[in-house]
Design a protein around this motif. Structure first.
Motif, PDB file in Angstrom:
ATOM      1  N   ALA A 165       0.830  -1.202   0.000  1.00  0.00           N
ATOM      2  CA  ALA A 165       0.000   0.000   0.000  1.00  0.00           C
ATOM      3  C   ALA A 165       0.860   1.245   0.000  1.00  0.00           C
ATOM      4  N   VAL A 166       0.442   2.232  -0.799  1.00  0.00           N
ATOM      5  CA  VAL A 166       1.003   3.583  -0.772  1.00  0.00           C
ATOM      6  C   VAL A 166      -0.160   4.539  -0.577  1.00  0.00           C
ATOM      7  N   HIS A 167       0.150   5.804  -0.358  1.00  0.00           N
ATOM      8  CA  HIS A 167      -0.909   6.812  -0.315  1.00  0.00           C
ATOM      9  C   HIS A 167      -0.821   7.635  -1.590  1.00  0.00           C
ATOM     10  N   ARG A 168      -1.932   7.767  -2.239  1.00  0.00           N
ATOM     11  CA  ARG A 168      -1.926   8.395  -3.569  1.00  0.00           C
ATOM     12  C   ARG A 168      -1.431   9.838  -3.528  1.00  0.00           C
ATOM     13  N   ASP A 169      -1.548  10.511  -2.386  1.00  0.00           N
ATOM     14  CA  ASP A 169      -1.177  11.927  -2.329  1.00  0.00           C
ATOM     15  C   ASP A 169       0.226  12.168  -1.778  1.00  0.00           C
ATOM     16  N   LEU A 170       0.907  11.120  -1.356  1.00  0.00           N
ATOM     17  CA  LEU A 170       2.266  11.291  -0.847  1.00  0.00           C
ATOM     18  C   LEU A 170       3.265  11.368  -1.994  1.00  0.00           C
ATOM     19  N   GLN A 171       4.411  12.003  -1.685  1.00  0.00           N
ATOM     20  CA  GLN A 171       5.512  12.056  -2.644  1.00  0.00           C
ATOM     21  C   GLN A 171       6.489  10.929  -2.325  1.00  0.00           C
TER      22      GLN A 171
ATOM     23  N   GLU B 217       2.966  -3.886 -10.523  1.00  0.00           N
ATOM     24  CA  GLU B 217       2.994  -5.249  -9.992  1.00  0.00           C
ATOM     25  C   GLU B 217       4.389  -5.589  -9.475  1.00  0.00           C
ATOM     26  N   TYR B 218       4.403  -6.458  -8.453  1.00  0.00           N
ATOM     27  CA  TYR B 218       5.668  -6.893  -7.882  1.00  0.00           C
ATOM     28  C   TYR B 218       5.552  -8.387  -7.585  1.00  0.00           C
ATOM     29  N   SER B 219       6.660  -9.025  -7.231  1.00  0.00           N
ATOM     30  CA  SER B 219       6.636 -10.449  -6.912  1.00  0.00           C
ATOM     31  C   SER B 219       7.136 -10.672  -5.498  1.00  0.00           C
ATOM     32  N   ASN B 220       6.638 -11.750  -4.890  1.00  0.00           N
ATOM     33  CA  ASN B 220       7.041 -12.146  -3.535  1.00  0.00           C
ATOM     34  C   ASN B 220       7.573 -13.564  -3.638  1.00  0.00           C
ATOM     35  N   ARG B 221       8.897 -13.715  -3.519  1.00  0.00           N
ATOM     36  CA  ARG B 221       9.520 -15.023  -3.751  1.00  0.00           C
ATOM     37  C   ARG B 221       8.990 -16.082  -2.780  1.00  0.00           C
ATOM     38  N   LEU B 222       8.476 -15.651  -1.608  1.00  0.00           N
ATOM     39  CA  LEU B 222       7.966 -16.616  -0.648  1.00  0.00           C
ATOM     40  C   LEU B 222       6.692 -17.299  -1.150  1.00  0.00           C
ATOM     41  N   ARG B 223       6.007 -16.674  -2.134  1.00  0.00           N
ATOM     42  CA  ARG B 223       4.765 -17.242  -2.639  1.00  0.00           C
ATOM     43  C   ARG B 223       5.012 -18.343  -3.661  1.00  0.00           C
ATOM     44  N   GLY B 224       6.255 -18.547  -4.062  1.00  0.00           N
ATOM     45  CA  GLY B 224       6.561 -19.645  -4.976  1.00  0.00           C
ATOM     46  C   GLY B 224       6.608 -19.219  -6.421  1.00  0.00           C
ATOM     47  N   GLN B 225       7.127 -20.132  -7.251  1.00  0.00           N
ATOM     48  CA  GLN B 225       7.334 -19.824  -8.673  1.00  0.00           C
ATOM     49  C   GLN B 225       6.020 -19.638  -9.417  1.00  0.00           C
ATOM     50  N   ARG B 226       4.991 -20.318  -9.005  1.00  0.00           N
ATOM     51  CA  ARG B 226       3.732 -20.275  -9.768  1.00  0.00           C
ATOM     52  C   ARG B 226       2.764 -19.217  -9.236  1.00  0.00           C
ATOM     53  N   ALA B 227       3.212 -18.406  -8.303  1.00  0.00           N
ATOM     54  CA  ALA B 227       2.331 -17.402  -7.735  1.00  0.00           C
ATOM     55  C   ALA B 227       2.071 -16.290  -8.738  1.00  0.00           C
ATOM     56  N   ARG B 228       0.878 -15.762  -8.715  1.00  0.00           N
ATOM     57  CA  ARG B 228       0.525 -14.643  -9.601  1.00  0.00           C
ATOM     58  C   ARG B 228       1.187 -13.367  -9.077  1.00  0.00           C
ATOM     59  N   PRO B 229       1.418 -12.390  -9.974  1.00  0.00           N
ATOM     60  CA  PRO B 229       1.982 -11.112  -9.534  1.00  0.00           C
ATOM     61  C   PRO B 229       1.030 -10.422  -8.544  1.00  0.00           C
ATOM     62  N   GLN B 230       1.610  -9.610  -7.694  1.00  0.00           N
ATOM     63  CA  GLN B 230       0.830  -8.843  -6.720  1.00  0.00           C
ATOM     64  C   GLN B 230       0.965  -7.359  -7.032  1.00  0.00           C
ATOM     65  N   MET B 231       0.109  -6.542  -6.418  1.00  0.00           N
ATOM     66  CA  MET B 231      -0.057  -5.180  -6.903  1.00  0.00           C
ATOM     67  C   MET B 231       0.156  -4.149  -5.786  1.00  0.00           C
ATOM     68  N   ILE B 232       0.609  -2.980  -6.204  1.00  0.00           N
ATOM     69  CA  ILE B 232       0.664  -1.822  -5.307  1.00  0.00           C
ATOM     70  C   ILE B 232      -0.681  -1.110  -5.357  1.00  0.00           C
ATOM     71  N   VAL B 233      -1.239  -0.815  -4.207  1.00  0.00           N
ATOM     72  CA  VAL B 233      -2.575  -0.224  -4.130  1.00  0.00           C
ATOM     73  C   VAL B 233      -2.544   0.993  -3.214  1.00  0.00           C
ATOM     74  N   HIS B 234      -3.609   1.763  -3.246  1.00  0.00           N
ATOM     75  CA  HIS B 234      -3.748   2.931  -2.346  1.00  0.00           C
ATOM     76  C   HIS B 234      -4.448   2.515  -1.058  1.00  0.00           C
ATOM     77  N   ALA B 235      -3.996   3.104   0.070  1.00  0.00           N
ATOM     78  CA  ALA B 235      -4.689   2.923   1.352  1.00  0.00           C
ATOM     79  C   ALA B 235      -4.608   4.223   2.132  1.00  0.00           C
ATOM     80  N   ASP B 236      -5.743   4.662   2.677  1.00  0.00           N
ATOM     81  CA  ASP B 236      -5.784   5.931   3.409  1.00  0.00           C
ATOM     82  C   ASP B 236      -4.921   5.917   4.661  1.00  0.00           C
ATOM     83  N   PHE B 237      -4.708   4.733   5.247  1.00  0.00           N
ATOM     84  CA  PHE B 237      -3.992   4.692   6.520  1.00  0.00           C
ATOM     85  C   PHE B 237      -2.479   4.819   6.375  1.00  0.00           C
ATOM     86  N   VAL B 238      -1.956   4.814   5.146  1.00  0.00           N
ATOM     87  CA  VAL B 238      -0.506   4.922   4.954  1.00  0.00           C
ATOM     88  C   VAL B 238      -0.032   6.294   5.421  1.00  0.00           C
TER      89      VAL B 238
END
Length: 962
Positions: A251-257, A301-322
């Motif tokens: 998670a990132v905040h859409r309004d942060l630099q 999108e990013y990858s998490n090696r702990l999820r294994g070779q066949r894991a789908r890519p994961q995504m950066i998203v917005h969250a207000d609490f960041v």
């Protein structure tokens, strides 16, 4: 004094003992508890009822000092109401389900650790039943008055059925639901927990880590990164590295630099506000760009090696609490292990993944490509985080330790985690407004309890009520072969009907395919669930036992999170289910009283390891105080220690003396003054009981008698106000002040001569009754004992009723009060200023060795103040008794040259109003009364001559009649 004179004196005589008689205490205890409760129930059916609803103590161990303060406070409230004429209702109760009892049963070695739910429940029930009997005896020994024959427990079948009826009503109106989401999970207890079952420690240490995760999207579209030829990573910070296998998003905040840092041949994304903080953690770096908006990173999108070779890519998203103030400004999201993560990810359709077992070990899903790492792997709280960091060591940027606040299981004292599981919840959000509005009408003692309870309610949106344990009320849910829950008002009705016949034990003991539990309308195979209800739901629905709002709930301050809150929520939920609007909802209690925790004499929390625990029995048997040495045993030289055991009254007086709205201290230094006060009560009662004479009922009341009755009435009014406001410490202080000043230093001191040598004390009977009334809520056993030792003439003259009926009689016949109370109060206020001056002058004479006893002087008062002269004239015949001197003269010249003389000014209304002179007496010491009023040495004064003559004639007449 000769023997003949002694025989003519009225010396106090009473069989009332200086210390309690252990053999008779059980009789007095029954009188002021069982008999009193039955009496007030039978004789006050038409009276207004007062109900104190008992917060059920937990049936899993011996009573401690906290139990004592709790029950005694409740008892004093109830005794106050009985004294006020109300009919009380108080049914003792016990909370019997839950994990502590289950764990204790499992640890008893009577059943194996892997015992079936049926065996666990049987053992837990036996343990709870045994504990109830033991605790009940303890409570009764404290002098607690209750309907002991009509107790209730949360494991009673009827109680469980009524509880299920409340649950059914809430289900029917959509206030209960099942959801797969993060909850507090205790790996030490292997069950979900509610907020009320947590305690927060400030000294928890987390092993935190900064970790990088590779961005696999094309970053060249981001302004400032065009032409950047190196891999780009997202830098995250976590206090729980063991949750990294459950990572589902960043998670990132859409309004942060955000800035891109270049370290060697790679780029690292961090918040621009955190760049300086990174300089102490990372190798030397340069800032490639520092003005990337968070909105430009979302969707990468990013990858998490702990999820294994066949894991789908994961995504950066917005969250207000960041936040831009902590970590890296990019937040590792594990929706299966965090509430905020869950809420954000749920809106995006991202799964709440939690690859850990009930005991806190990783499942195979945590390491899908390396299952061999599971063998012998530590649990998540015992090294699991370090193991994860070892797997991704090349991507670990930095680690450090953080001491911070963290939730612990309040029973096992072990850390808890957040874990997504399928649980049953109560919809608190749906009843929050009704609950807060209901609290508006509640009287809180102390008032700070209002904001505390309101804050807990406001901060909750739901309540996890399911537990993965055997000892409890089953959640009446059925499941189909696919694991889907089936539960509505109809299925619950069917299950309740079966439970009414077979009990909740059958839910666990019946065969898995027992069809009796399955309603006819359900098709296909179904099985019974194994979850049980949170014990706070058990006790929280106990308002069913009252039938309506109780006058008082009283418990410790921790119950704002626990029983107070669960009672409020279930009571309001039941009303909402009945269609009551939020504006009209009522609370289950009219007054909510909170007491503090018991601490040792130095204000420290009691702990067995510190050796500073105090048991109720130690207060009652006196062993916390220095022993009284008894005679040496025969044949031995050492004396046997003997302790001054004052029984339950000592425990109760301590409880009454404490300001319970804050933490309550107990220890030798705290108990010594309490002990002394109780001994003083007994000493004064013994003196009064031995000095009561029938003649005092017929003799006219002196002005001193009427002043004493006025002071008594004033004190009783103040004490009653304190009792009704639950200010028992204030009431006790008022009683002690009255005993020390008005009673001992004034009336009893002034009464001695008249009591022993004259017509007795006219106010003593009223003082006895009034004193016992004030003590009745606090030390009822002492009251019974004192009343049992009243003189036989009182019993023969209409005072043959039990002590409990003292409440209904007048203190004195009003026709005997001959002086207007307002006028009497004014006169006494003036004369008391003279009294103070006299005492000061006598003390000066004592220090100079001019006299010993105050009877060895006369007092001359010189004043021209009209107000003071009027007051002195009012009490002219009683001034010598009031000042305890041989003679008092007003505005008479001091005759001749005195050997010594001591003078003190009289201050009245802030100015000098005259002078008192203490001078030697002019006559000789009377051999009978010791006042210096006799004409010759070893002679008698005129009053004593008459008394002796009358006694001689009465003796002669009695002899002649015989």
């Amino acid at each position: 004094m000769s023997k003949s004179w002694k025989a003519t004196l009225k010396l106090p005589k009473s069989a009332f003992p200086a210390r309690p008689n252990p053999k008779l205490q059980p009789n007095y205890l029954r009188e002021c508890t069982d008999h009193l409760y039955k009496w007030q129930t039978a004789n006050r059916n038409s009276k207004e009822a007062f109900v104190l609803h008992d917060g059920p103590p937990y049936a899993n161990g011996p009573l401690h000092i906290g139990h004592a303060i709790n029950k005694i406070l409740k008892d004093m409230i109830l005794r106050t109401q009985v004294q006020g004429g109300k009919r009380i209702g108080y049914r003792p109760s016990w909370d019997c389900h839950g994990l502590p009892i289950e764990l204790k049963a499992l640890g008893s070695h009577t059943i194996p650790r892997d015992a079936s739910p049926v065996k666990v429940r049987e053992s837990a029930r036996r343990l709870a039943s045994k504990t109830i009997n033991e605790q009940m005896k303890g409570f009764q020994s404290f002098g607690i008055m209750a309907d002991w024959a009509n107790k209730w427990t949360t494991m009673d079948r009827n109680y469980e059925i009524r509880q299920l009826r409340v649950f059914q009503k809430m289900v029917q109106h959509g206030l209960i639901y099942r959801k797969h989401k993060p909850v507090y999970w205790s790996t030490s207890s292997k069950t979900a927990l509610a907020e009320a079952e947590l305690e927060y420690r400030d000294d928890h240490v987390s092993h935190t880590a900064y970790v990088r995760l590779p961005i696999i999207s094309d970053c060249s579209t981001i302004p400032g990164l065009v032409g950047f030829q190196h891999p780009v990573y997202a830098a995250i910070w976590t206090t729980t590295p063991w949750t990294l296998p459950a990572n589902q998003a960043i998670a990132v905040h859409r309004d942060l630099q955000y800035s891109l840092l270049q370290i060697g041949k790679s780029g690292l994304l961090v918040a621009a506000s955190r760049v300086d903080a990174m300089r102490d953690l990372l190798p030397e770096f340069s800032v490639v760009v520092d003005s990337i908006r968070g909105s430009q990173l979302t969707g990468l999108e990013y990858s998490n090696r702990l999820r294994g070779q066949r894991a789908r890519p994961q995504m950066i998203v917005h969250a207000d609490f960041v936040s831009a103030d902590a970590g890296t400004g990019l937040v590792h999201m594990a929706p299966g292990h965090g509430q905020e993560d869950y809420e954000v990810c749920a809106e995006l359709g991202i799964e709440a993944f939690a690859p850990i077992t009930d005991e806190g070990h990783f499942t195979q899903e945590a390491y899908p490509d390396q299952p061999e790492l599971l063998t012998g792997a530590p649990s998540i709280l015992e090294g699991g985080g370090q193991a994860v960091l070892e797997l991704i060591k090349p991507d670990v940027l930095a680690t450090h330790q953080l001491r911070h606040k963290f939730p612990y299981d309040w029973r096992t004292k072990r850390p808890v985690v957040v874990r997504a599981t399928a649980q049953w919840f109560t919809d608190v959000e749906g009843i929050k407004q009704g609950s807060l509005k209901a609290l508006r009408s509640v009287h809180f003692i102390p008032e700070s309890g209002r904001s505390r309870l309101e804050s807990f309610v406001k901060s909750r949106s739901e309540w996890c009520i399911s537990r993965q344990r055997s000892w409890g009320v089953p959640i009446p849910a059925l499941y189909d072969e696919a694991g889907n829950a089936v539960m509505d008002a109809t299925t619950i009705e069917h299950i309740i009907n079966v439970i009414e016949q077979r009990g909740t034990q059958a839910w666990f003991s019946d065969a898995a395919d027992e069809s009796a539990w399955i309603p006819p309308q359900l098709q296909g195979h179904h099985y019974r669930g194994t979850d049980t209800m949170d014990v706070w739901f058990d006790s929280g629905t106990s308002w069913m036992e009252v039938g309506g709002p109780a006058d008082v709930y009283l418990e410790g301050s921790d119950q704002h999170r626990g029983w107070f809150q669960s009672s409020l929520l279930t009571y309001v939920a039941a009303q909402k289910a009945d269609g009551v609007p939020d504006e009209e909802t009522k609370p289950p209690f009219r007054t909510l009283v909170t007491h503090g925790f018991t601490l040792d004499g130095q204000g420290k929390k009691m702990s067995k390891s510190l050796g500073n625990t105090v048991g109720p029995e130690e207060v009652m048997d006196g062993t916390l105080l220095p022993p009284i040495r008894s005679k040496a045993k025969a044949g031995k030289g050492d004396a046997v220690p003997r302790f001054d055991a004052l029984g339950a009254d000592a425990l109760r007086l301590w409880a009454a003396s404490c300001d319970f709205t804050s933490d309550i201290l107990v220890g030798p230094s705290i108990l010594q003054p309490v002990h002394s006060s109780l001994i003083k009560y007994r000493t004064i009662l013994k003196m009064i009981l031995g000095s009561l004479h029938e003649t005092s009922r017929r003799a006219p009341l002196t002005k001193l008698d009427q002043i004493a009755i006025m002071q008594l009435n004033d004190t009783m009014d103040q004490v009653w106000d304190a009792f009704t406001q639950f200010e028992f410490h204030k009431a006790t202080a008022l009683i002690n002040k009255w005993v020390a000043t008005d009673l001992s230093a004034f009336y009893l001191e002034a009464l001695k001569d008249r009591l022993y040598c004259g017509d007795g004390g006219g106010a003593l009977e009223s003082i006895l009754v009034g004193f016992l009334r004030m003590l009745a809520p606090i030390t009822p056993i002492l009251v019974e004992e004192a009343w049992a030792h009243r003189p036989s003439w009182m019993i023969a003259n209409g005072m043959n009723h039990p002590a409990r009926e003292l409440y209904q009689s007048a203190l004195i016949d009003p026709s005997r009060l001959t002086v207007d109370p307002v006028h009497l109060r004014t006169s006494y206020r003036s004369v008391s200023m003279v009294h103070g001056a006299v005492k000061a002058a006598i003390e000066e004479a004592r220090e100079a060795k001019s006299l010993g006893s105050s009877l060895q002087c006369n007092v001359c008062i010189q004043t021209d103040d009209p107000e003071l002269l009027t007051a002195l004239e009012e009490l002219r015949d009683e001034l010598d008794a009031l000042f305890v001197v041989s003679q008092v003269r007003v505005n008479e010249a001091i005759e001749g040259q005195t050997v010594w003389q001591y003078a003190k000014e009289i201050e009245l209304n802030g100015s000098s109003s005259g002078t008192v002179y203490v001078v030697p007496p002019r006559q000789k010491k009377c051999a009978r009364c010791w006042r210096y009023l006799a004409e010759e040495t070893d002679g008698l004064c005129n009053r004593c001559e008459d008394a002796v003559s009358e006694a001689t004639m009465l003796a002669a007449a009695a002899a002649a009649a015989a």
